[in-house]
Design an enzyme around this catalytic site. Structure first.
Site, PDB file in Angstrom:
ATOM      1  N   SER A 119       6.146  91.518  15.246  1.00 22.72           N
ATOM      2  CA  SER A 119       6.424  92.807  15.883  1.00 22.72           C
ATOM      3  C   SER A 119       5.143  93.397  16.445  1.00 22.72           C
ATOM      4  O   SER A 119       4.155  92.665  16.626  1.00 22.72           O
ATOM      5  CB  SER A 119       7.091  93.750  14.872  1.00 22.72           C
ATOM      6  OG  SER A 119       7.610  94.876  15.515  1.00 22.72           O
ATOM      7  N   ASN A 120       5.130  94.669  16.753  1.00 22.03           N
ATOM      8  CA  ASN A 120       3.941  95.330  17.301  1.00 22.03           C
ATOM      9  C   ASN A 120       3.931  96.788  16.866  1.00 22.03           C
ATOM     10  O   ASN A 120       4.851  97.250  16.195  1.00 22.03           O
ATOM     11  CB  ASN A 120       3.903  95.175  18.830  1.00 22.03           C
ATOM     12  CG  ASN A 120       5.100  95.837  19.485  1.00 22.03           C
ATOM     13  OD1 ASN A 120       5.242  97.052  19.471  1.00 22.03           O
ATOM     14  ND2 ASN A 120       5.997  95.032  20.049  1.00 22.03           N
ATOM     15  N   HIS A 121       2.899  97.516  17.284  1.00 19.08           N
ATOM     16  CA  HIS A 121       2.654  98.872  16.768  1.00 19.08           C
ATOM     17  C   HIS A 121       3.315  99.988  17.561  1.00 19.08           C
ATOM     18  O   HIS A 121       2.966 101.155  17.363  1.00 19.08           O
ATOM     19  CB  HIS A 121       1.146  99.141  16.721  1.00 19.08           C
ATOM     20  CG  HIS A 121       0.453  98.407  15.615  1.00 19.08           C
ATOM     21  ND1 HIS A 121       0.712  98.658  14.306  1.00 19.08           N
ATOM     22  CD2 HIS A 121      -0.472  97.421  15.639  1.00 19.08           C
ATOM     23  CE1 HIS A 121      -0.038  97.872  13.547  1.00 19.08           C
ATOM     24  NE2 HIS A 121      -0.759  97.100  14.353  1.00 19.08           N
ATOM     25  N   SER A 122       4.238  99.672  18.464  1.00 18.42           N
ATOM     26  CA  SER A 122       4.865 100.747  19.247  1.00 18.42           C
ATOM     27  C   SER A 122       5.504 101.787  18.325  1.00 18.42           C
ATOM     28  O   SER A 122       6.224 101.445  17.388  1.00 18.42           O
ATOM     29  CB  SER A 122       5.925 100.144  20.168  1.00 18.42           C
ATOM     30  OG  SER A 122       6.694 101.170  20.746  1.00 18.42           O
ATOM     31  N   ALA A 135       8.423  98.352  23.721  1.00 17.01           N
ATOM     32  CA  ALA A 135       7.406  97.294  23.671  1.00 17.01           C
ATOM     33  C   ALA A 135       8.106  96.044  23.116  1.00 17.01           C
ATOM     34  O   ALA A 135       8.108  95.790  21.917  1.00 17.01           O
ATOM     35  CB  ALA A 135       6.245  97.712  22.787  1.00 17.01           C
TER      36      ALA A 135
END
Ligand code: C5P
Length: 225
Positions: free
Chosen positions: A29-32, A95
């Site tokens: 995943s990512n930090h959005s 994102a």
């Protein structure tokens, strides 16, 4: 002009990260944070649009006055966007993970003594923005994408607009000095067929209201003031 200039218009907004399973307990995943996308959904609803917010996993609340659909993966996010049916406006602020595991494991990958680390084969996710931008009778009248860049922001965003086939790109500077991810403020440029507009640094809620106002204007329905 009307107080609810987007009354009768249907919008889909994507927001937040996506989560791509490696196995039942692990993911990519990512930090959005979802702050900008959620603010846009609220702003469009405030102008009278009927809004479906398709959100990846975020820690912020569902905005009032909006139908929020919660998803995990990019595949689910695309399916939820398409399930919204005929829409006039799409804003892709999520994102989306570029890749997912080609073959997610059905059970937890076990760590055994002396075993070599597993490798994860990746495969591309669907591009939701490009899919929604495809020409055809189902295409929303206005499709807006985002571009987060640290270098050559505007040039890359102009290129991205062409590549994705969307109408507008909101380009934001995510260089460490500016620090957009998770922050309350955003410095953006609005890129359309008619050129580039530089906006001042604004709170994400203000970026959202300004964008919603521009969208109303696009439909020939200016907001008051
Ligand atoms: O290609 P890139 O990720 O830089 O493009 C960003 C824009 O494309 C954003 O509007 C994002 O929401 C959208 N996007 C998407 N699906 C993807 C990748 C990006 O909708 N798989």
């Amino acid at each position: 002009a009307a107080e609810r200039p987007l009354a009768g218009k249907r919008a889909v907004v994507t927001s937040g990260p996506t989560r791509e399973a490696i196995d039942p307990v692990r993911y990519i995943s990512n930090h959005s944070s979802g702050k900008q996308g959620h603010a846009i959904a609220s702003a469009l609803a405030a102008l009278g649009a009927e809004v479906t917010l398709v959100s990846g996993p975020v820690s912020i609340a569902d905005p009032p006055g909006v139908t929020t659909v919660h998803v995990d993966s990019a595949d689910q996010m695309l399916a939820a966007c398409l399930a919204a049916g005929r829409i006039d406006i799409a804003v892709c602020a999520a994102a989306v993970a570029d890749w997912k595991a080609a073959r997610p494991a059905g059970s937890k990958i076990k760590k055994k003594a002396g075993m070599a680390p597993p490798s994860i084969e990746l495969t591309p996710n669907p591009d939701i923005l490009a899919t929604l931008s495809k020409p055809g009778p189902q295409r929303p009248a206005l499709v807006v994408g985002f571009a987060a860049e640290t270098e050559n922001l505007v040039a890359n965003a102009i290129d991205k607009r062409q590549r994705k086939g969307c109408d507008w790109i909101v380009a934001n500077d995510v260089s460490p000095a500016v620090g957009t991810f998770g922050s309350e403020r955003n410095t953006v440029h609005l890129i359309s067929a008619s050129g580039v507009e530089d906006w001042p640094t604004l709170a994400k809620g203000e970026v959202a209201m300004r964008l919603a106002g521009r969208i109303a204007l696009h439909f020939g329905r200016p907001t008051k003031a």
